[in-house]
Design an enzyme around this catalytic site. Sequence first.
Site, short mmCIF file in Angstrom:
data_model
loop_
_atom_site.label_atom_id
_atom_site.label_comp_id
_atom_site.label_asym_id
_atom_site.label_seq_id
_atom_site.Cartn_x
_atom_site.Cartn_y
_atom_site.Cartn_z
N LYS A 1 0.75 -1.15 0.02
CA LYS A 1 -0.03 0.02 -0.02
C LYS A 1 0.79 1.32 0.15
O LYS A 1 1.95 1.10 0.51
CB LYS A 1 -0.80 -0.05 1.44
CG LYS A 1 -1.85 -1.01 1.28
CD LYS A 1 -3.12 -0.76 0.16
CE LYS A 1 -4.28 -1.88 0.19
NZ LYS A 1 -4.75 -2.49 1.18
N ARG B 1 -3.58 -10.82 3.71
CA ARG B 1 -3.99 -10.54 2.33
C ARG B 1 -2.64 -9.93 1.70
O ARG B 1 -2.45 -8.81 1.86
CB ARG B 1 -5.22 -9.98 2.26
CG ARG B 1 -5.50 -9.77 0.83
CD ARG B 1 -6.82 -9.18 0.68
NE ARG B 1 -7.36 -8.96 -0.83
CZ ARG B 1 -7.30 -8.20 -1.68
NH1 ARG B 1 -6.26 -7.00 -1.34
NH2 ARG B 1 -7.80 -8.06 -2.83
#
Length: 1233
Positions: A495, A530
């Site tokens: 991210k 994840r």
Amino acid sequence: MLMMGKLGTMIHTGRFLLRRFSAPPPAVAMAVTPSRVSFHRYYSSKFISLVSPHVSPFSSLFRPQALSSSAFSSLSTPTRVQVDSTEHEVVIALGSNIGNRMNNFREALRLMKLHGIRLTRHSCLYETAPVHVTDQPRFLNAAVRGVTKLPPHELLTVLKTIERDMGRTDGIRYGPRPLDLDILFYGKMRIASDKLIIPHERLWERPFVLAPLVDLLGTAVDNDTVAHWHSLALHPGGIHQSWERLGGESLVGQDGIQRVLPIGDELWDFTSRTHVMGILNLTPDSFSDGGQFQSLENAVSRVREMISEGADIIDIGAQSTRPMATRISSQEELERLLPVLEAVRGLPEMEGKLISVDTFNSEVASEAISKGADILNDVSAGALDSNMHKVVAESGVPYMAMHMRGDPCTMQSEENLQYGDVCKDVASELYTRFRDAEISGIPAWRVMIDPGIGFSKRVEHNLDVITDLPKIREEMAKRSIGVSHAPILIGPSRKRFLGDICGHPEAAERDAATVASVTAGILGGANIIRVHNVKDNADAAKVCDAMLRRRGRMLMMGKLGTMIHTGRFLLRRFSAPPPAVAMAVTPSRVSFHRYYSSKFISLVSPHVSPFSSLFRPQALSSSAFSSLSTPTRVQVDSTEHEVVIALGSNIGNRMNNFREALRLMKLYGICLTRHSCLYETAPVHVTDQPRFLNAAVRGVTKLPPHELLTVLKTIERDMGRTDGIRYGPRPLDLDILFYGKMRIASDKLIIPHERLWERSFVLAPLVDLLGTAVDNDAVAHWHSLALHPGGIHQSWERLGGESLVGQDGVQRVLPIGDKLWDFTSRTHVMGILNLTPDSFSDGGQFQSLENAVSRVREMISQGADIIDIGAQSTRPMATRISSQEELERLLPVLEAVRGLPEMEGKLISVDTFNSEVASEAISKGADILNDVSAGALDSDMHKVVAESGVPYMAMHMRGDPCTMQSEENLQYGDVCKDVASELYTRVRDAEISGIPAWRVMIDPGIGFSKRVEHNLDVITDLPKIREEMAKRSIGVSHAPILIGPSRKRFLGDICGRPEAAERDAATVASVTAGILGGANIIRVHNVKDNADAAKYGDVCKDVASELYTRFRDAEISGIPAWRVMIDPGIGFSKRVEHNLDVITDLPKIREEMAKRSIGVSHAPILIGPSRKRFLGDICGHPEAAERDAATVASVTAGILGGANIIRVHNVKDNADAAKVCDAMLRRRGRSKG
């Protein structure tokens, strides 16, 4: 966030802080009481353990409590269940052990609804061992809450009818059955008839009933009926205490009772280990790998690759959810998704694996489930499609509900990025979505939660979520304990916030930072990760799971004392600390450093008395390694006296001044036995002068007090001191702080020194010379001279204690040459350069000068602060080479590296246990001597290092490389205690040989003389090593800690990686855990990835800054408390986040004041955020006059939090805001005082 009141009282573990409420509100006390905590077996538990304290009366513990509202109004109010006057709230237990147990439950719930029982809450699902009749299948157990108009006996008849319809017949009592339905509670009734007894007669002795029953409740009581149910319990703490007395959460995870999640007809034990979800994006525009897997061939190939790397779940997404992503049609999403889904479903490699589909479209969800999706992953938790919950409810698949505000196009808007407390708000908003799902027919036992890292969150919000998952569980538990047990998924993978922290604009460069954040999340309670890079993160998960399993075993064996549970991460806390250690671990009060500058245990003094009961001589624990178990003892004969001398210098070469002073003291017959840490301090009184270097030493001398004073003054003069300005600059200042057991007051000498108790630059080094255990009568006497009953420790604490260290006024430093190294400001990275042909990882690669220099340049470019050069292998069974051969390998490289321009500002460490090599290396420019034996393998080593003046890294090892892994050397009682004891013995030998404590660094020796489990214990419990050191010497406990797990075999054993070079991800995981536990230096092969992990770990540490007021000075000066008002100083000495924390948590400031004075805690609070720059930074308004609306918002938050006075420029608007807030407060009946 700690010191500004966001996280309650904290317990310190070196650098990792655990929240604990010092005075829990009554309705929450059962979850967080410090009196007693019960836990799971650690390896099978990843959720907060909620327990009941032993308190009474019942009525004061369980009281209805309003749920806090969220900053996001559309999600702030959970779905409410209306109960009219003719309905009763009931609890029904379910059990089944014949046939398809899950289908039996589904059908039972359907039939209950048909009979008018409206279900409102569901417990978790438990698989339990049969009792009484044990020769039968395992049971599935659960419980539900609902409302019904059926009278109790009619309800019983309905339930028995359902049992018969499901095939139950009369048989053996306690024998097998397809369905068992029991009424546990019915409204506020107590019933005792020949057919029905409420509460159920065996309820309080059955964990398989109590576990799901507790799930249906919150730590806050939500209505009078629930309060009545608690009143029926056998204990004053209600149902929670009954569950705790039976064993509580410690039972869950044992063979007798497992918490599970149903997937199809299978039961998934999500707590046994961390599960890895591999990401498969079928989109052209995903931020990390958009467009790579749009073809069926590439997608299937990627799935095969992820499965081979360790993925348990494949998460397939055909709709991008990156910021500003465009929403595509259902048809287009299905065209992307279905061919891949069907192909993946048919892969033989998918045997035993799960498929998740990532969509927020109910039409897509329905089709995907029909084609074989096992899990539905919804980033909106149903908020973007009103039919989603209905579709999932009817399908029976597990549902992953993620936190997001708005949609991908709006989630990062300014409006959606406003939080009070991000973890509380995420929990509140997720719970709202969960309740909507449950009312729609999705039972709690099918729900998983995702806090939505990267969705509607700034960098700091993502960090808060990752590092405080337990807080999210805790907030959930206030509403529903069952929901707080739900599996948590985290998805930080690649991210943008990681790129912002580490300076990596490209997503693919963020894998190491991902591993670091995943590690922190797993240790904090995440069950599923994840990720894009499955291989590295699967390794990280294995390492974390090994740490967690080890913690669980230690807990069960009783080696870790009382523990506090944070999801999966356990923190040791002594429930009844031994008197001489109480000051370090007492739960009554803990003082902290600014967190970013502190990586050591914070030692404080409790407010206890009498002195004699706190400070008592205590024998040091013996080690299992007999040759190292007895520290060097300092003999003091009857004519000698033990003294403490303080040193200060701020002119010339301060460090050389200290070295010369110590040399001259020895010449005058002062035998030095202990040295404090070294402190650089701001001048006082006369401030226009250079900063001081301060320290203190303990020693023994036969010189009488006044002769000793004369000697010290002579040394001062010899060092160039002359009479000058009082408190002015000086090359050397020597003061006698203590002399034996004497108290002296003459015209020339006062002992203890008259200004001792008010000078932090004297008290800090003085405390370093002591242990938390008192080692002799002279030290006990010194404590008795202090101004407080808790002795010197309490005097230091009352002055500010460790919270002062790391501020501009007092810095703890380590001398390297003529420089002072602030080792606490951040994590430092040591890159490994092996010049050997046989090192386990890279032996032979860097034997040529050209390759070695090239490797150093590469490591420096990747972020190395220190280059550690070794020419003697220390791998297991390595052969010891001659000094000559070691020097021939080492010196050419050392000289070449020393001359590199890239080495400006960098340090060179030489890794050797040979004193001859050490001496040559230091003469050629080595800054640090790294000795794996801490002097045990060469009796001249300590002398060489003492004479050189370089810092000394002392590592723990038993035996030598050939014998260190022998069975004899692998025997430990408690590995952390034994390592601390044995290392301290080596440090004391070094100190007696002339190496001051302020030049010592310690390495617990990961991979040396240790099994896999020992290495894990050391990495995850560095604070315990500091704590054990502190019993002997607080100064030594402050020494920098180095950890070196890099590519070690134990990581390969855990992850199944026989090749050392494959262990980089596991190294990052273990390094991250070590940094969060207090490591200051990491020694690694892969500098790039671990430097990213270090940056991540440093940012994750909470920046704590205590608010100190001058109230006491004012009161002593004659200003009574009733005339004092307080202002927390918004915009003064605070960052943006500090100002926000103060505004949003004024009650915490009052609470902290109340610990010292309840009267002061009632003082009026003024806040003055008006038009301050931090508001401009938040809102993008450089002009002060543009910040009025932001001022109104911050003033509103402050008033609602308890501010009494607001200081503003724009009176009109803020007066209106005050009126509105006052109306709210009156309406809510809340006091601002």
